[in-house]
Design an enzyme around this catalytic site. Structure first.
Site, PDB file in Angstrom:
ATOM      1  N   SER B 334     -14.203  -4.840 -27.526  1.00 10.85           N
ATOM      2  CA  SER B 334     -13.052  -5.665 -27.167  1.00 10.85           C
ATOM      3  C   SER B 334     -11.752  -4.934 -27.502  1.00 10.85           C
ATOM      4  O   SER B 334     -10.802  -4.947 -26.723  1.00 10.85           O
ATOM      5  CB  SER B 334     -13.119  -6.992 -27.911  1.00 10.85           C
ATOM      6  N   GLY B 335     -11.732  -4.285 -28.660  1.00 13.67           N
ATOM      7  CA  GLY B 335     -10.557  -3.505 -29.043  1.00 13.67           C
ATOM      8  C   GLY B 335     -10.260  -2.445 -27.998  1.00 13.67           C
ATOM      9  O   GLY B 335      -9.137  -2.312 -27.515  1.00 13.67           O
ATOM     10  N   TRP B 337     -11.242  -2.405 -24.949  1.00 12.14           N
ATOM     11  CA  TRP B 337     -10.852  -3.043 -23.685  1.00 12.14           C
ATOM     12  C   TRP B 337      -9.338  -3.256 -23.640  1.00 12.14           C
ATOM     13  O   TRP B 337      -8.703  -3.109 -22.607  1.00 12.14           O
ATOM     14  CB  TRP B 337     -11.570  -4.395 -23.551  1.00 12.14           C
ATOM     15  N   HIS B 338      -8.752  -3.585 -24.814  1.00  9.63           N
ATOM     16  CA  HIS B 338      -7.322  -3.884 -24.848  1.00  9.63           C
ATOM     17  C   HIS B 338      -6.445  -2.645 -24.661  1.00  9.63           C
ATOM     18  O   HIS B 338      -5.284  -2.767 -24.292  1.00  9.63           O
ATOM     19  CB  HIS B 338      -6.944  -4.586 -26.154  1.00  9.63           C
ATOM     20  N   GLY B 339      -6.996  -1.480 -24.920  1.00 12.84           N
ATOM     21  CA  GLY B 339      -6.189  -0.288 -24.719  1.00 12.84           C
ATOM     22  C   GLY B 339      -6.920   0.956 -25.179  1.00 12.84           C
ATOM     23  O   GLY B 339      -7.753   0.897 -26.086  1.00 12.84           O
TER      24      GLY B 339
END
Lengths: 312, 505
Positions: B334-335, B337-339
């Site tokens: 998820s981390g 995915w954010h950037g």
């Protein structure tokens, strides 16, 4: 029944919205209403003048508004006039100012100061544009003025100038709420009185410069539009260049304007030659506010001289 | 185009009016054209990329559907059956690999090369220097995930196979939720594309109100506090103690209002046209644990990870250790995915760790509170939990916002280097890019948001209550909201009295 109620409700809501929006825009608009450069008061004041009350209308930039005091002009000629000009006003705005003026006035003579033919950019800075455009009431001509003056992507800030001024709420003053200028006329009829004397004015004799420089296509286009407008309205047009201690380069641009004038059979006078300076008795040590602008003593020498050209 | 752009103010009404004016049968095509136009306003070329993802997942749906039909007609033990199942899995695999490869190439390639080079540098080997200079295509992470969910839902038999390519393409690209979610599932959105949406006055009004509230949060709060956050974070070496702490809390407000506003405008825009999008945020800062936070923050993404990553990994059905590992995997991904940056991975790591540590220490917490006779149902206890969760989430935001790991470290160090409560009284906050008035407009607006959030948290349905009020009240509040946005919103070229000062002319 419900549908009619809803439609009426929506229309009502939108109307109230527009009403508040218009009020808020007037409130927040940056106003130049104090001191000599009270351009908002001068432009808005024009709309409070009696319709069809001026014999002569003067247009242009600062070179215009410090060169002719309508009161002095009246003493000289007995003609009533208004100076409808703003700072650094480019020719395309001048053209639309002329259309604006002719909505309520039917003068015998249109006079245009053409200094801004030296302007080499197709768009002026925001402050110049807002100063000229903001005080004009919304109309098709105003929209045309905006489209001519402002690059794509920025026009909305002029059509809805609240987008420009919305964060001025913190600096509102009593005058923003009272807005006395909306109901009064300008006692100077658009003239900006500059009384200081500059002591470092430089003058070079450009009388013999015959070479000419053609202005930008946009400037030339609008010179023609100005002439077309006068022809269409069947009103005499005089174009001129006020005494402004022109440089050689500027003089060449003025010669370019002169060529257009000759080509179109319009009168054009450039007062930046030794002959005119001597005839008026202009003294660069006394008669200029700065390098480019006449002060009021200079104006008092210029107007009687200029009047002769206009009424003859 | 952005929601908070003048273009959208023109685009949206035109799209809506046309949408209701044309026959039902053509409406999805109109919306598809509008959605692509909306997307191409950023960069026309990247629409091709979205179209590619669309075609791949559309095809995968058709192929998986064919195998499903086949398996339903033949015996489960036969070789043909096993081949069909294998092919079905293969199509899912290929769809995932191709979509994630595109995502990787456009979003993570540079980051990947950077890290490889770091390792190679340490080993004294020659560095890689491939040239793939691209700008991250807007919304690629969002629509890729949305499209992939369709492949997997078809595989799981949770959604029918969409045969009409254009309807499917609209599911992937529907403009309100295209570039920043909510990441919708085919189960919710695709089925709505086949429904007839009539012009419903109340629904349209409701949608517009939702959009209005979204614009308020974005323009008045998010973009305003962003000024302070940017000043402090971009010059963090000059700031210490509580200035950095408050700026971090402001960033927590900024990112919430920014993202929540986007989701609201998306939901409102869709609602005007008759589509129901999911709620993406539910008062996340009132969560009592980080686990709860993720049930309230960016819900469409957390449920995506739950359904397509956490559960396939085994979720909590295997050992406790395995569950913790799964949580960590989900939050690291998820981390990422954010950037494409280590700071985002650390941010994800923190959120994963907070949860794992919380779960490990739960028995201890229960024992201690029991021992001390603390009632865990007391409001004060719950508020304490909320406060701790809020602070943890905000601490993690430091890594999310800081330009890099070194900066994040510097910010934390400077934050705890002094105790300077006088910054609240000496006007320090007025020197961070906002005028005094503007600063207080921000604070008051945040308090209004808090009030609204508390009401929502307690289950009060604000818009329903609002609709029951008299006309004068409703119009006053609505106009008040509109003009708050117009007056106090951060937009436009800005006003500076100095630009009007003339001397020469």
């Amino acid at each position: 029944m419900q549908t009619i109620k809803r439609i009426a409700g929506t229309i009502g809501f939108v109307l109230i919205f527009l009403l508040i929006l218009s009020g808020a825009s007037d409130l927040l608009m940056h106003k130049q209403i104090e001191g000599r450069w009270n351009m908002t008061a001068k432009v808005v004041g024009f709309y409070n003048e009696e319709p069809d009350s001026f014999d002569v209308m003067f247009f242009g930039s600062s070179h215009m508004y410090c060169s002719v005091d309508p009161a002095v002009f009246y003493e000289e000629t007995g003609l009533k006039s208004y100076v409808f000009a703003t700072q650094q006003q480019p020719l395309w705005i001048t053209y639309h100012y002329m259309i604006e003026a002719l909505k309520t006035q039917r003068p015998e003579l249109l006079v245009v100061e053409t200094h801004m033919a030296v302007q080499e950019e197709d768009y002026m800075d925001e402050a110049t544009n807002h100063t000229a455009i903001d005080p004009i009431p919304m109309s098709k001509n105003k929209l045309d003025m905006i489209f001519a003056s402002v690059p794509k992507g920025e026009r909305r800030f002029y059509i809805f100038n609240i987008m420009k001024y919305h964060d001025r709420w913190e600096y509102l003053e009593k005058e923003d709420f009272v807005r006395a200028y909306e109901k009064t006329t300008d006692p100077d009829k658009g003239y900006v009185r500059l009384s200081e004397v500059s002591d470092d004015v430089v003058w070079e004799d450009v009388s013999s410069v015959t070479e000419s420089r053609v202005g930008t296509p946009k400037n030339i286009e609008y010179l023609h539009k100005i002439i077309d407008l006068a022809e269409k309205e069947n009103i005499r047009l005089v174009m001129f260049k006020s005494p402004s201690n022109a440089t050689v380069e500027e003089k060449m641009f003025y010669n370019g304007v002169a060529e257009v004038a000759v080509q179109r059979g319009v009168e054009f006078i450039d007062f930046n030659t030794r002959e005119h300076y001597e005839a008026m008795g202009l003294d660069i040590k006394e008669d200029f506010y700065d390098q480019r602008h006449l002060n009021d003593t200079g104006m008092k020498k210029f107007v009687p001289y200029f009047s002769k050209f206009l009424v003859e | 185009m952005l929601f908070n752009s003048f273009s959208y103010l023109i685009f949206f009404p035109i799209v809506v009016l046309m949408y209701f004016a044309i026959p039902y049968k053509a409406r999805y095509l109109w919306l598809l054209a509008a959605s692509y136009y909306f997307y191409m306003a950023w960069n026309p070329k990247y629409a091709l990329l979205m179209a590619l993802s669309t075609v791949i997942t559309y095809m995968s749906g058709l192929l998986i559907g064919r195998e499903t039909r086949l398996t339903s007609t033949i015996e489960a033990d036969s070789r043909t059956y096993r081949y069909a199942v294998f092919r079905k899995k293969l199509w899912v695999f290929l769809s995932m690999v191709s979509n994630l490869s595109i995502l990787f190439l456009f979003k993570y390639f540079d980051f990947f090369i950077d890290n490889v080079n770091r390792v190679l540098g340490h080993l004294g080997m020659e560095l890689l220097n491939p040239t793939f200079d691209v700008i991250l295509p807007v919304g690629i992470s969002f629509y890729t995930f949305q499209a992939l969910s369709y492949t997997m839902d078809v595989y799981r038999g949770e959604i029918y196979v969409e045969k009409n390519l254009f309807k499917y393409a609209l599911f992937v690209s529907l403009f309100p939720q295209l570039v920043a979610g909510p990441i919708e599932r085919s189960k919710n959105l695709l089925v709505q594309i086949n429904r007839r949406h009539t012009f419903d006055y109340e629904r349209v009004k409701n949608g517009l109100l939702l959009m209005l509230w979204g614009f308020f949060l974005k323009l008045v709060i998010a973009d305003r506090v962003a000024v302070i956050v940017n000043t402090v974070y971009n010059g963090y070496t000059n700031y210490h103690g509580l200035i950095l702490a408050v700026a971090t809390l402001f960033f927590g407000i900024q990112i919430y209002c920014d993202f929540y506003a986007y989701s609201l405008i998306a939901k409102g825009s869709a609602q005007v046209m008759g589509f129901r999008l999911m709620d993406n945020f539910k008062q996340p800062y009132f969560s009592r644990s980080i686990g709860e936070f993720w049930h309230r923050w960016h819900i469409s993404l957390s449920t995506w990870f739950r359904d397509y990553l956490y559960i396939p990994l085994g979720g909590n059905r295997k050992s406790t250790l395995r569950k913790y590992i799964n949580v960590m995997i989900v939050f690291l991904v998820s981390g990422l995915w954010h950037g494409a940056n280590w700071t985002f991975i650390i941010w994800g790591f923190l959120h994963g760790s907070f949860q794992v540590i919380g779960q490990i220490t739960r028995p201890l917490k229960v024992r201690i509170t029991d021992l001390l006779g603390i009632d865990r149902e007391k409001t004060s206890y719950k508020l304490g939990q909320m406060l701790i969760t809020y602070l943890l989430a905000n601490f993690a935001w430091i890594f999310f916002r800081a330009p890099g790991f070194t900066a994040a470290k510097g910010i934390i160090k400077n934050m705890f280097s002094v105790w300077n409560p006088w910054v609240f009284t000496d006007g320090s906050f007025y020197n961070l890019g906002l005028s005094v008035g503007s600063f207080w407009v921000g604070i008051i607006s945040i308090l209004i948001l808090m009030g609204v959030s508390v009401a929502q948290y307690r289950g009060i349905r604000i818009r329903e209550r609002f609709a029951k009020q008299g006309l004068i009240f409703r119009w006053t509040v609505t106009l008040g909201l509109i003009f708050s946005i117009i007056l106090f919103g951060i937009y436009g070229p800005g006003y500076n009295a100095n630009e009007f000062i003339y001397f020469q002319f």
